[in-house]
Write an enzyme that holds these catalytic residues in place. Structure first.
Site, PDB file in Angstrom:
ATOM      1  CE1 TYR A 257      24.820 -34.310 -51.493  1.00 14.85           C
ATOM      2  CE2 TYR A 257      25.924 -34.801 -49.417  1.00 14.85           C
ATOM      3  CZ  TYR A 257      24.940 -35.086 -50.345  1.00 14.85           C
ATOM      4  OH  TYR A 257      24.077 -36.127 -50.126  1.00 14.85           O
ATOM      5  CB  THR A 293      25.030 -36.754 -58.084  1.00 14.57           C
ATOM      6  OG1 THR A 293      23.774 -37.359 -57.738  1.00 14.57           O
ATOM      7  CG2 THR A 293      25.017 -36.368 -59.552  1.00 14.57           C
ATOM      8  CG  ASP A 294      26.999 -37.467 -51.698  1.00 17.22           C
ATOM      9  OD1 ASP A 294      26.219 -38.368 -51.339  1.00 17.22           O
ATOM     10  OD2 ASP A 294      27.949 -37.071 -50.992  1.00 17.22           O
ATOM     11  CG  PHE A 295      22.257 -40.547 -52.364  1.00 17.96           C
ATOM     12  CD1 PHE A 295      21.297 -41.514 -52.156  1.00 17.96           C
ATOM     13  CD2 PHE A 295      23.359 -40.871 -53.131  1.00 17.96           C
ATOM     14  CE1 PHE A 295      21.431 -42.789 -52.697  1.00 17.96           C
ATOM     15  CE2 PHE A 295      23.510 -42.135 -53.671  1.00 17.96           C
ATOM     16  CZ  PHE A 295      22.541 -43.101 -53.458  1.00 17.96           C
TER      17      PHE A 295
END
Length: 598
Positions: A257, A293-295
């Protein structure tokens, strides 16, 4: 290379179908194995009902966010496959999961559930200093995950534990880049096997290019941890474990992130930076697998039952719109949007001219090729009866116990005599288990030995989700230190500390008869070590600092940078099983320590 079959499927898809293939949505399974079909308002995390998600929206990648028994997970998996077959293309639903084999539970990062073997936390594997055992353990995890239908592991973490205050250290492989890289590579080989196939679980290496140097040790799930910083100029040091994991063949990568400061890269979340995803990961390192991607870097998350709105984790780009963020992510080089369940945002980005359909097709081919390699395009069904018992397999139980035992670190003292008539008082140990080793003393004053298990200290935060992240202080409260010192003065005391982070414990080290560090082990494993039924050979995967202030004065990105640590990376005494004089293990001197001094 993708097969003609994959290319044909991708080229036959409509724009909406391509957009749906590039979302990986959160979901849950009911305890009986049925898919979640409640309303979004009934779900604590606002989940979309399964039929709407998989059939109407056409999404075919999901992250399972809860931990029902393994048999129920397998039953649920088959049920969602049936829903997937109701779409025009009848694509198999690919199921991903955060770690399920450790001890800690945080709905955003790691789970525990019945039916799975119980291993130490990942950092405990680093304490074992045994890549073969790591690979063997990850192979067991893969068998159990595939038995339930889980084919994507959202791990390992190749981040370095260079700031002891950070809340995610239990999921790393420690502080030394070479050792962390070797351990991450073994983890990848175990999950995926020598040749990727229907037995494999795709490893997702995260949080590229290194989430360890968080400014002030804060976590990037929250605005306080929006940035990584590099006061020591060690960006490449944090990249090194990822290079090793990719060389081992990791199929997937998840960017972090955080937005980096002082690196020459744009100060935006890693997933949004073309210099990170395309120039570094794809061109320099040669990675052509799936980047997810991260969430929730596109949209935030709503917790309707709790009345909480979580901000989008698009650090540095908070003022952009969701559609603009979609365009930036695909321009950077990512393939799949973690936590997103609205394919319409991708369609809108195409219609706005922010990304072309041809660019989406490139990512669709990568996503489908991943499923083909894992055998999902041919047969995605699993056997719930097998899932119900695989965690009880004798080999699996043996490997998990060996991993636990190998992770135990003896920092001071020696093992107890181990006679059954010894009177032992214990805190934090199951009395029924202790009774198999010694007589139970009703109080410390009546004991020959005391054994105390302690959780690592942390700063308690406000906020429902923040509470699950154990960051901040590394020191026990003064009252707890006094209590332990008094206990140690009354009776010889063995102190075991759960080292989910590097704890500052100089006073306890001085007072205890013996000091152990563990990373998530059963009471039986600890008592086997204390009483000499098994050898103790683990070594520290990071330095243990003298104080939180010492960490605050160090540089977040530099390994082994705290002043005068109480214990060093590689420290650990060898306790022979059944007797013998303990000796101090030779502590390896990591090359990354060179130049760490100011």
């Amino acid at each position: 290379m993708p097969s003609p079959r994959v290319t044909t499927i991708a080229n036959s898809m409509t724009l909406s179908e391509k957009a749906a293939a590039l979302c990986c949505a959160r979901t849950v399974a009911n305890d009986d194995g049925s898919p979640w079909e409640g309303t979004s308002a009934e779900s604590p995390f606002g989940f979309v009902p399964a039929t709407e998600l998989l059939v109407e929206r056409g999404i075919s990648s999901v992250l399972l966010m809860n931990a029902p028994p393994a048999e129920a997970v397998a039953t649920w998996h088959n049920a969602v496959q049936a829903l997937g077959r109701r779409t025009r293309l009848a694509l198999p639903v690919q199921v991903a999961s955060d770690p399920r084999h450790g001890r800690s539970f945080n709905v955003q990062t790691n789970l525990t559930g019945s039916g799975f073997s119980r291993f130490p936390e990942p950092v405990g594997f680093a304490a074992a200093f045994d890549p073969d055992l790591v690979e063997e353990s990850a192979r067991v995890m893969a068998r159990e995950l595939r038995a339930c239908g889980i084919s994507v592991a959202v791990h390992p973490m190749a981040d370095l534990a260079t700031d002891a205050r950070w809340a995610r250290i239990a999921g790393t492989f420690g502080e030394d880049p070479d050792h962390a890289g070797a351990t991450a590579a073994a983890w990848v080989r175990g999950l995926q096997g020598g040749t990727v196939g229907s037995h494999s679980v795709a490893a997702t290496v995260k949080h590229f290019p290194g989430g360890g140097p968080q400014r002030g040790g804060e976590d990037s799930h929250f605005a306080e941890g929006a940035h990584t910083v590099y006061p020591g100029g060690r960006f490449e040091t944090h990249l090194a474990p990822f290079t090793a994991a990719l060389a081992a063949g990791a199929l997937r990568v998840m960017p972090g992130y955080a937005a980096p400061l002082g690196t020459g890269h744009d100060a935006v979340g890693f997933a949004f930076a073309r210099s990170i995803i395309t120039d570094l990961l794809r061109d320099r390192l040669g990675f052509d697998g799936v980047v997810m991607t991260d969430f929730n870097v596109v949209t935030g998350m709503t917790l309707p039952r709790l009345g909480i709105e979580l901000p989008v984790r698009a650090w540095g780009l908070e003022l952009t719109t969701p559609v603009e963020r979609v365009g930036l992510l695909f321009a950077a080089g990512v393939d799949q949007l973690g936590g997103e369940d609205d394919p319409g945002l991708i369609v809108d980005a195409v219609e706005a001219g922010l990304v072309t359909e041809e660019r989406l097709t490139e990512s669709v081919i990568r996503v489908l090729h991943d499923r083909e390699l894992l055998g999902l395009l041919d047969d995605a069904e699993v056997d719930p009866a097998r899932a119900a018992v695989i965690g009880l397999d004798r080999e699996h139980v043996d490997v998990a116990l060996r991993a636990q035992r190998a992770s135990v670190v003896a920092l001071t003292g020696e093992r107890a005599p181990g006679t059954r008539d010894m009177r032992v008082w214990a805190g934090g140990v199951d009395a029924a288990v202790l009774a198999g080793y010694a007589s139970i003393a009703p109080s410390p004053a009546e004991a020959d030995l005391a054994i105390v298990r302690l959780a690592a200290p942390f700063t308690r935060r406000e906020g429902l989700l923040e509470q699950a992240f154990h960051g901040g202080t590394l020191e026990f409260p003064e009252a707890e230190i006094v209590r332990l010192q008094q206990l140690c003065a009354m009776v010889p005391t063995v102190v075991d500390v759960f080292l989910e982070r590097p704890v500052a414990l100089p006073e306890i080290a001085d007072a205890a008869h013996a000091l152990l560090g563990t990373f998530g082990v059963d009471d039986e494993v600890l008592l086997d070590a204390v009483f000499g039924r098994s050898a103790v050979t683990g070594r520290l995967p990071f330095d243990l600092p003298r104080s939180t202030d010492a960490v605050a004065r160090s540089r977040e990105d530099v390994p082994f940078d705290t002043e005068d640590p109480v214990f060093r990376f590689g420290d650990g005494r060898t306790w022979a099983a059944g007797g013998g004089t303990p000796v101090t293990a030779a502590a390896p001197q990591p090359a990354s320590r060179i130049g760490a001094d100011r």
